[in-house]
Design an enzyme around this catalytic site. Structure first.
Site, short mmCIF file in Angstrom:
data_model
loop_
_atom_site.label_atom_id
_atom_site.label_comp_id
_atom_site.label_asym_id
_atom_site.label_seq_id
_atom_site.Cartn_x
_atom_site.Cartn_y
_atom_site.Cartn_z
CG HIS A 202 100.64 65.96 -57.26
ND1 HIS A 202 100.33 64.54 -57.19
CD2 HIS A 202 100.23 66.49 -56.14
CE1 HIS A 202 99.73 64.54 -55.81
NE2 HIS A 202 99.55 65.77 -55.39
N GLY A 237 99.11 61.03 -54.90
CA GLY A 237 97.62 61.25 -54.83
C GLY A 237 96.72 60.06 -55.12
CD GLU A 278 106.67 63.95 -55.88
OE1 GLU A 278 107.95 64.36 -56.29
OE2 GLU A 278 105.63 64.61 -55.75
N PRO A 279 103.89 58.87 -53.40
CG PRO A 279 104.51 56.68 -52.78
CD PRO A 279 104.89 57.69 -53.78
NE ARG A 320 92.51 63.57 -44.90
CZ ARG A 320 91.55 62.67 -44.99
NH1 ARG A 320 90.83 62.30 -44.05
NH2 ARG A 320 91.18 62.51 -46.32
CE1 TYR A 324 90.90 69.47 -47.65
CE2 TYR A 324 91.70 67.69 -46.20
CZ TYR A 324 92.03 68.66 -47.31
OH TYR A 324 93.29 69.13 -47.47
CB CYS A 356 85.96 76.79 -27.26
SG CYS A 356 84.75 78.07 -26.93
CD GLU A 357 86.11 77.20 -34.23
OE1 GLU A 357 85.34 77.65 -35.42
OE2 GLU A 357 86.67 78.15 -33.69
CE1 TYR A 394 99.43 65.90 -47.14
CE2 TYR A 394 98.40 63.50 -47.42
CZ TYR A 394 99.19 64.65 -47.84
OH TYR A 394 100.24 64.57 -49.07
#
Length: 451
Positions: A202, A237, A278-279, A320, A324, A356-357, A394
């Site tokens: 993978h 992936g 493995e999707p 995400r 990312y 608060c970030e 995710y």
């Protein structure tokens, strides 16, 4: 002036309102059963020469209702921890339909394997530990190989480090390919009398289809090293285009040459290997959405000023963008839940979360979580709904839930054929956040006395 969209990917104002009523408010995750069904069928039709097993990478979204649905479709499970194995079995997935590839070999791995779970050794030490336990028993095992290159959606490099790249010399995933070529793996296998039945590779999330095809062909050379191998698992992936203009991997296109390679392998060796894929993202990303409320709207002025929409959700629900610099489709719908109230006004805004970030940014520039990204959206008022599509993968399973003590959001499943919304996870009660904390009676007495 262009009109504002009448819906998100699968939610109209009316459907979104129904989701909110079922969940008891926002934020919430909504999933489309119609889309889950379609993406399942796409994967089950993946080209293959001698048999196919589709394994859902359950880390993408591990809700039991989704696991049960995929199980009903004949899709097996790819688990990334012993805990995921237990979770899948609790949802009714048979143990022998579960494959475990993990960065941390669980202490109870033998118990899981004895139940029927298929394990892929992801390091030399994992293979050693597995071999010692099953020495001389002819136990079957898979071997996950790092093929020397990787490919992830947020990096063009095939050998450098990337958060979405799990192959190549900068990745710790799998057994480095030279340890198969120099006989190290074979020596361990022979020492303990193991039977290698599966090779697994993978290379990353959102991988380049061309690189994926190259690795698929190279992986067959690892199968040739063990005449006991009966299947090749090529991971997942597959890139999914979340936004307009972004490509989605054509499974038929990338699968056809892989089928040819399997047939050539059979012609050369006499062995007809089965294919496993493995999707994760492909199955669920565009079948899910975060439904939130615009709970505040603030402005800064001047040349560098912005209009900010503050949500009642954020990195506690969709990490995400902050992690990312991922860009998700965003649609603003009227809080009334009525399509007639959509209107034509739009504005350029930055969307931020409720934490608060300073890094709780929901609309970054693509690939750069440190940079604000302006989005032209329907003009929002406080109380309007904001839908973030592409949140099926995710997101609920990879959130920073409980940061700032925000509770875990509920999940609902939209059954379009029944025209009904089902609750598939309740909102976390706030007391559950600290339920496991322990303060022992008298723990601070010594400090009081010394003071």
């Amino acid at each position: 002036m262009a009109s504002n969209p009448a819906s998100s990917v699968f939610l109209t104002p009316e459907t979104a309102k129904e989701c909110i009523d079922v969940a008891g408010g926002t934020p919430l995750y909504a999933y489309s059963l119609e889309k889950l069904d379609k993406f399942s069928d796409d994967c089950l039709a993946f080209p293959n020469a001698y048999g196919l097993t589709v394994r859902y990478a359950m880390k993408a979204c591990p809700n039991a209702a989704i696991l049960k649905f995929f199980n009903s479709k004949g899709i097996h499970i790819d688990a990334s921890s012993g805990y995921e194995v237990r979770r899948a079995m609790d949802a009714g997935v048979p143990a022998d339909h579960i494959s475990l590839s993990t960065q941390e070999l669980p202490k109870d791995f033998a118990e899981l394997v004895d139940m029927g779970v298929k394990l892929n050794a992801c390091s030399l030490s994992q293979l050693e530990r597995f071999g010692k336990h099953y020495a001389g028993k002819g136990q079957r095992v898979g071997v996950r190989v790092n093929p020397g290159v990787g490919s992830g959606g947020f990096s063009k490099s095939t050998t450098g480090f990337s958060k979405t790249n799990v192959g190549g010399p900068s990745s710790s995933f799998g057994i480095w390919n030279s340890f198969l070529e120099d006989g190290t793996v074979s020596d361990i296998v022979e020492k303990y009398g193991l039977v290698v039945e599966r090779i697994h590779t993978h290379i990353g999330s959102g991988s380049d289809p061309a690189v994926w095809q190259q690795v698929a062909t190279k992986s067959l050379s690892f199968c040739e090293m063990f005449d006991t191998v009966t299947s090749l698992n090529l991971g997942g992936g597959y890139k999914v285009g979340r936004n307009p203009g972004e490509p989605t991997t054509d499974l038929q296109e990338i699968g056809a040459p892989v089928t040819d390679a399997f047939q050539q392998f059979a012609a050369d060796t006499g062995r007809k290997l089965k294919l496993e894929i493995e999707p994760g993202t492909y199955l669920v990303a565009m079948a899910g959405a975060l439904v939130s409320t615009v709970q505040d709207k603030v402005m800064t002025t001047g040349d560098a000023g912005h209009t900010f929409l503050k949500l009642d959700a954020g990195m506690t629900d969709v990490l995400r963008p902050s992690l990312y610099g991922a860009v998700h489709p965003i649609t603003v719908l009227p809080g009334t839940g009525k399509s007639d109230d959509i209107g034509d006004e739009s504005e350029s805004v930055v969307v931020v979360g409720h934490c608060c970030e300073s890094g709780d940014l929901m609309s970054p520039q693509e690939g750069d979580p440190e940079a604000l990204g302006e989005r032209v959206l329907r003009k929002a008022e406080i109380g309007d709904l904001l839908i973030m599509d592409g949140s099926g993968a995710y997101c609920s399973g990879m959130s920073t839930k409980n940061y700032n003590s925000f509770p875990e959001a509920p999940e609902v499943l939209v059954n379009e054929k029944q025209n009904k919304v089902h609750l598939i996870r309740k909102r976390q009660a706030v007391e559950q956040i600290w339920a496991n904390e322990v303060v022992t009676e008298g723990i601070f007495e010594a400090e009081k006395q010394s003071a």
